[in-house]
Design a protein around this motif. Structure first.
Motif, PDB file in Angstrom:
ATOM      1  N   ASP A  45       0.855  -1.192   0.000  1.00 19.51           N
ATOM      2  CA  ASP A  45       0.000   0.000   0.000  1.00 19.51           C
ATOM      3  C   ASP A  45       0.892   1.244   0.000  1.00 19.51           C
ATOM      4  O   ASP A  45       1.029   1.932   1.000  1.00 19.51           O
ATOM      5  CB  ASP A  45      -0.899  -0.045   1.239  1.00 19.51           C
ATOM      6  CG  ASP A  45      -1.907   1.087   1.290  1.00 19.51           C
ATOM      7  OD1 ASP A  45      -2.219   1.664   0.227  1.00 19.51           O
ATOM      8  OD2 ASP A  45      -2.378   1.394   2.402  1.00 19.51           O
TER       9      ASP A  45
ATOM     10  N   HIS B 291      -5.080   1.974   2.334  1.00 22.25           N
ATOM     11  CA  HIS B 291      -5.740   0.853   3.022  1.00 22.25           C
ATOM     12  C   HIS B 291      -5.104   0.652   4.399  1.00 22.25           C
ATOM     13  O   HIS B 291      -4.631  -0.443   4.726  1.00 22.25           O
ATOM     14  CB  HIS B 291      -5.626  -0.428   2.192  1.00 22.25           C
ATOM     15  CG  HIS B 291      -6.172  -0.316   0.806  1.00 22.25           C
ATOM     16  ND1 HIS B 291      -7.513  -0.440   0.515  1.00 22.25           N
ATOM     17  CD2 HIS B 291      -5.553  -0.063  -0.380  1.00 22.25           C
ATOM     18  CE1 HIS B 291      -7.701  -0.292  -0.785  1.00 22.25           C
ATOM     19  NE2 HIS B 291      -6.527  -0.054  -1.348  1.00 22.25           N
ATOM     20  N   VAL B 292      -5.127   1.694   5.184  1.00 24.64           N
ATOM     21  CA  VAL B 292      -4.425   1.646   6.475  1.00 24.64           C
ATOM     22  C   VAL B 292      -5.058   0.658   7.449  1.00 24.64           C
ATOM     23  O   VAL B 292      -4.419   0.251   8.423  1.00 24.64           O
ATOM     24  CB  VAL B 292      -4.351   3.051   7.117  1.00 24.64           C
ATOM     25  CG1 VAL B 292      -3.490   3.967   6.261  1.00 24.64           C
ATOM     26  CG2 VAL B 292      -5.749   3.633   7.303  1.00 24.64           C
ATOM     27  N   ASP B 293      -6.307   0.264   7.212  1.00 28.38           N
ATOM     28  CA  ASP B 293      -6.969  -0.677   8.111  1.00 28.38           C
ATOM     29  C   ASP B 293      -6.724  -2.130   7.730  1.00 28.38           C
ATOM     30  O   ASP B 293      -7.154  -3.041   8.446  1.00 28.38           O
ATOM     31  CB  ASP B 293      -8.476  -0.405   8.137  1.00 28.38           C
ATOM     32  CG  ASP B 293      -8.805   0.957   8.732  1.00 28.38           C
ATOM     33  OD1 ASP B 293      -8.049   1.408   9.618  1.00 28.38           O
ATOM     34  OD2 ASP B 293      -9.796   1.578   8.300  1.00 28.38           O
ATOM     35  N   GLU B 294      -6.066  -2.376   6.602  1.00 28.38           N
ATOM     36  CA  GLU B 294      -5.767  -3.742   6.184  1.00 28.38           C
ATOM     37  C   GLU B 294      -4.681  -4.305   7.098  1.00 28.38           C
ATOM     38  O   GLU B 294      -3.587  -3.741   7.214  1.00 28.38           O
ATOM     39  CB  GLU B 294      -5.293  -3.757   4.730  1.00 28.38           C
ATOM     40  CG  GLU B 294      -4.689  -5.057   4.262  1.00 28.38           C
ATOM     41  CD  GLU B 294      -5.627  -6.246   4.350  1.00 28.38           C
ATOM     42  OE1 GLU B 294      -5.135  -7.377   4.558  1.00 28.38           O
ATOM     43  OE2 GLU B 294      -6.859  -6.043   4.216  1.00 28.38           O
ATOM     44  N   PRO B 295      -4.962  -5.420   7.793  1.00 29.74           N
ATOM     45  CA  PRO B 295      -4.005  -5.916   8.790  1.00 29.74           C
ATOM     46  C   PRO B 295      -2.690  -6.407   8.202  1.00 29.74           C
ATOM     47  O   PRO B 295      -1.635  -6.235   8.793  1.00 29.74           O
ATOM     48  CB  PRO B 295      -4.764  -7.048   9.488  1.00 29.74           C
ATOM     49  CG  PRO B 295      -5.817  -7.459   8.510  1.00 29.74           C
ATOM     50  CD  PRO B 295      -6.193  -6.224   7.762  1.00 29.74           C
TER      51      PRO B 295
ATOM     52  N   ARG C 224      -0.468  -5.564   5.654  1.00 25.80           N
ATOM     53  CA  ARG C 224      -0.078  -4.589   4.639  1.00 25.80           C
ATOM     54  C   ARG C 224       1.298  -4.026   4.971  1.00 25.80           C
ATOM     55  O   ARG C 224       1.732  -4.038   6.124  1.00 25.80           O
ATOM     56  CB  ARG C 224      -1.079  -3.428   4.558  1.00 25.80           C
ATOM     57  CG  ARG C 224      -1.118  -2.555   5.792  1.00 25.80           C
ATOM     58  CD  ARG C 224      -2.046  -1.352   5.631  1.00 25.80           C
ATOM     59  NE  ARG C 224      -1.471  -0.297   4.826  1.00 25.80           N
ATOM     60  CZ  ARG C 224      -0.615   0.621   5.275  1.00 25.80           C
ATOM     61  NH1 ARG C 224      -0.211   0.603   6.539  1.00 25.80           N
ATOM     62  NH2 ARG C 224      -0.162   1.551   4.468  1.00 25.80           N
TER      63      ARG C 224
ATOM     64  N   ASP D 149       3.973  -0.614   3.445  1.00 24.63           N
ATOM     65  CA  ASP D 149       3.961   0.570   2.581  1.00 24.63           C
ATOM     66  C   ASP D 149       5.244   0.711   1.767  1.00 24.63           C
ATOM     67  O   ASP D 149       5.400   1.660   1.003  1.00 24.63           O
ATOM     68  CB  ASP D 149       3.686   1.844   3.390  1.00 24.63           C
ATOM     69  CG  ASP D 149       4.693   2.059   4.513  1.00 24.63           C
ATOM     70  OD1 ASP D 149       5.737   1.381   4.516  1.00 24.63           O
ATOM     71  OD2 ASP D 149       4.421   2.905   5.380  1.00 24.63           O
TER      72      ASP D 149
END
Length: 226
Positions: free
Chosen positions: A199, A204-208, A210, A212
């Motif tokens: 990401d 999609h900061v709530d995707e567990p 992930r 960056d």
């Protein structure tokens, strides 16, 4: 035990160059008698994505990518009659290996995966010959499965299965990494693979599961640092 890692290509390992962005669209459009508004590119691209209708059986369809690109051209102000020929030329630009550039974190991450003895596969949708693309950019990978040669696009399970078979790994022995939740993450998880969302833009900061940056991938996979 983790044996292999599958990686998406576009916007995961590579970014498209200027010929595949708004200025490139405008330049190619001009050759077809079109005046395209570069300020409208992003809105046109997002609208084309929203309208994109994949083949119901997820079969690779060259015409689909032409229509998708044509929609962007029209969204940038292109005449609907003239936009078709422009879109065909633009799709050919997406097939040119030199129009793509590695992200700075790609090669260090691939090298770290190799250091841990992992096998590496590329899995990508699109019009290019993926094996030639990997050779052109001197990528140290074991397997390339592109939808053009495979016949199906992600998230069809067979494209992941083909890569795993070539790598002699099962779904539980491999992880998938990519930037598209629908294509890469959901497709791999449906097969029973672990999948990590790259990401880069923080959308999609709530995707567990992930990261960056690809530099965070080895730690996310539980690999010991060098």
């Amino acid at each position: 035990m983790l044996q292999a890692v599958l990686l998406d290509v576009d916007f995961t390992l590579f970014r498209p160059g200027p010929e595949l962005g708004p200025q490139g669209y405008a330049r190619i459009g001009a050759r077809h008698g079109l005046t395209l508004d570069t300020e409208r590119y992003e809105a046109a691209r997002l609208a084309a994505i929203a309208e994109l209708q994949l083949h119901p059986e997820l079969v690779h369809d060259t015409e689909l990518w032409v229509r998708f690109t044509e929609s962007i051209v029209v969204g940038m102000g292109g005449d609907p009659v003239l936009s078709r020929s422009c879109a065909v030329e633009l799709v050919r630009e997406w097939e040119r290996h030199e129009n793509f550039f590695l992200y700075d974190d790609t090669l260090p991450t691939l090298a770290e995966l190799r250091r841990h003895g992992l096998r590496i596969g590329l899995v990508s949708n699109g019009q290019r010959d993926l094996e030639e693309f990997a050779r052109h950019h001197s990528l140290d990978v074991d397997v390339c499965v592109g939808s053009l040669s495979h016949g199906h696009v992600k998230p069809h399970r067979s494209i992941f299965e083909a890569a795993l078979t070539a790598l002699e790994a099962g779904p539980g022995d491999a992880a998938m990494v990519g930037d598209s939740f629908a294509d890469d993450i959901a497709g791999a998880r449906a097969l029973g693979m672990r999948a990590i969302l790259l990401d880069r833009d923080g959308l999609h900061v709530d995707e567990p599961d992930r990261i960056d940056t690809l530099l965070a991938l080895p730690a996310a996979l539980g690999l010991m640092p060098s």
